[in-house]
Enzyme design. Structure first.
Site, short mmCIF file in Angstrom:
data_model
loop_
_atom_site.label_atom_id
_atom_site.label_comp_id
_atom_site.label_asym_id
_atom_site.label_seq_id
_atom_site.Cartn_x
_atom_site.Cartn_y
_atom_site.Cartn_z
N GLY A 48 -1.38 6.73 -1.80
CA GLY A 48 -0.07 7.48 -1.24
C GLY A 48 0.65 6.99 -1.86
CB SER A 54 -2.42 11.16 -2.68
OG SER A 54 -2.22 9.71 -2.67
CG ASN A 75 -6.76 2.53 5.26
OD1 ASN A 75 -7.02 2.30 6.59
ND2 ASN A 75 -7.18 2.27 5.15
P1 PGA Z 1 -4.03 7.51 0.82
O1 PGA Z 1 -4.99 6.09 1.22
O2 PGA Z 1 -4.35 8.67 1.75
O3 PGA Z 1 -2.92 7.78 1.57
O4 PGA Z 1 -4.04 6.89 -0.27
C1 PGA Z 1 -5.85 6.14 1.25
C2 PGA Z 1 -6.50 4.91 1.76
O5 PGA Z 1 -5.34 3.76 0.80
O6 PGA Z 1 -7.52 3.89 1.88
#
Ligand code: PGA
Length: 246
Positions: free
Chosen positions: A177, A218, A13
Site C-alpha cells: 500500500g 502494491s 485481500n
Molecule cells: P497492497 O496490499 O496491494 O495494498 O500493497 C497487499 C496486501 O497487504 O496484501
C-alpha cells in the site's frame, strides 16, 4: 530437473474496506468479468462481516472464498475472535495468516502465527502464509534472516503432507500500500528464490518446487503482468486502498 506446473493464485485481500453494498458490487463485478484459466485459483477475502454475503454470491462461480485471519481455537471464550470451524461453516476454503499488518500493527508473533497455521491446516482450511521484511531490515541486509525466521517458526510442526494446502505470499512490508516504495519484479524474483531455497532446505527440493509462492505489495493492473511473468512468482496477493485514502 522435472519442472512442475504450479497452481497460480490471484488473491484479493479487501482488508478493512467496503460496506455490504460495496462488497456485493465488487464481488458481482469480479464474478461477471472473470475468465479463469487452467492452473489459476482466484480467491476473494472480504472482511469477516461480509463473508456470508460474498460466499453466497460465489457459490457456483469459479471464485473461491477466503478469510483474512482467524483465531487458533475451535471455539471458546475468545471475545471478538473467529474460529476455523466458523469459517468452514461459511464455506471458506482459505485463510490469510501472518499478514504484516497483523505482525506490525497488532503485534502478532511468529509463534502465534505458527499456532494459527497448524490449527488452520488441521481444521481442513488452506493457508496463505505471508512473510516479508521491513524497509529497515532490508536496508540493514537482514531480509534473508527475517524470512528464514518467519518461515522456520511459522511452519514449525507443519507436516510435509499438508504442504499442498499451504502457499507462501512474499509481501515486503515497505511495498505494501505504498505509493513511494515499490518492489521491482526483479527484487521480488530474487526474494522468491530465497524463499524457495528455504522451503527446499526444510521440505526437500521436490516438495518445494510444487509450492505456490505469490507476491504482494502494491500490485496494480499496470504492473501485475510484470510480476506474474517472473519465473518462480506464482501469483499475486492484491490489497489496495480506496481511492479517497490514497
Ligand atoms: P497492497 O496490499 O496491494 O495494498 O500493497 C497487499 C496486501 O497487504 O496484501
Amino acid at each position: 530437473m522435472k519442472t512442475h506446473i504450479r497452481q497460480k493464485f490471484i488473491v484479493g485481500n479487501w482488508k478493512m474496506h467496503t460496506t455490504a453494498f460495496e462488497a456485493e458490487q465488487l464481488a458481482r463485478g469480479i464474478i461477471d468479468g472473470l475468465v479463469v484459466a487452467d492452473h489459476v485459483t482466484v480467491i476473494l477475502c472480504p472482511p469477516f462481516p461480509y463473508l456470508a454475503l460474498v460466499g453466497d454470491m460465489l457459490k457456483g462461480s469459479q471464485v473461491a472464498l477466503g478469510a483474512q485471519n482467524m483465531y487458533p481455537q475451535a471455539e471458546g471464550a475468545f471475545t471478538g475472535e473467529v474460529s476455523p470451524t466458523m469459517l468452514l461453516d461459511l464455506s471458506c476454503g482459505y485463510v490469510i495468516l501472518g499478514h504484516s499488518e497483523g505482525r506490525h500493527k497488532l503485534g502478532e508473533s511468529d509463534e502465534f502465527i505458527n499456532q494459527k497455521v497448524v490449527c488452520t491446516l488441521a481444521a481442513g482450511l488452506d493457508v496463505i502464509l505471508c512473510v516479508g521484511e521491513t524497509l529497515e531490515q532490508r536496508k540493514s541486509k537482514q531480509t534473508e534472516a527475517v524470512l528464514d525466521r518467519q518461515l522456520s517458526t511459522g511452519l514449525a510442526g507443519v507436516p510435509s503432507e499438508a504442504l499442498s494446502r499451504l502457499s507462501i505470499a512474499y509481501e515486503p512490508v515497505w511495498a505494501i500500500g505504498n505509493d513511494e516504495h515499490h518492489a521491482t519484479p526483479q527484487q521480488a524474483h530474487d526474494v522468491h528464490l530465497l524463499i524457495r531455497r528455504k522451503l527446499s532446505q526444510v521440505y526437500g527440493e521436490t516438495r518445494a518446487q510444487k509450492m505456490t509462492v505469490q507476491y504482494g505489495g502494491s500490485v496494480e493492473p499496470e504492473n501485475a503482468a510484470a510480476f506474474l511473468g517472473q519465473p518462480g512468482i506464482d501469483g499475486v496477493l492484491i490489497g489496495g486502498r480506496q481511492p479517497e485514502s490514497r
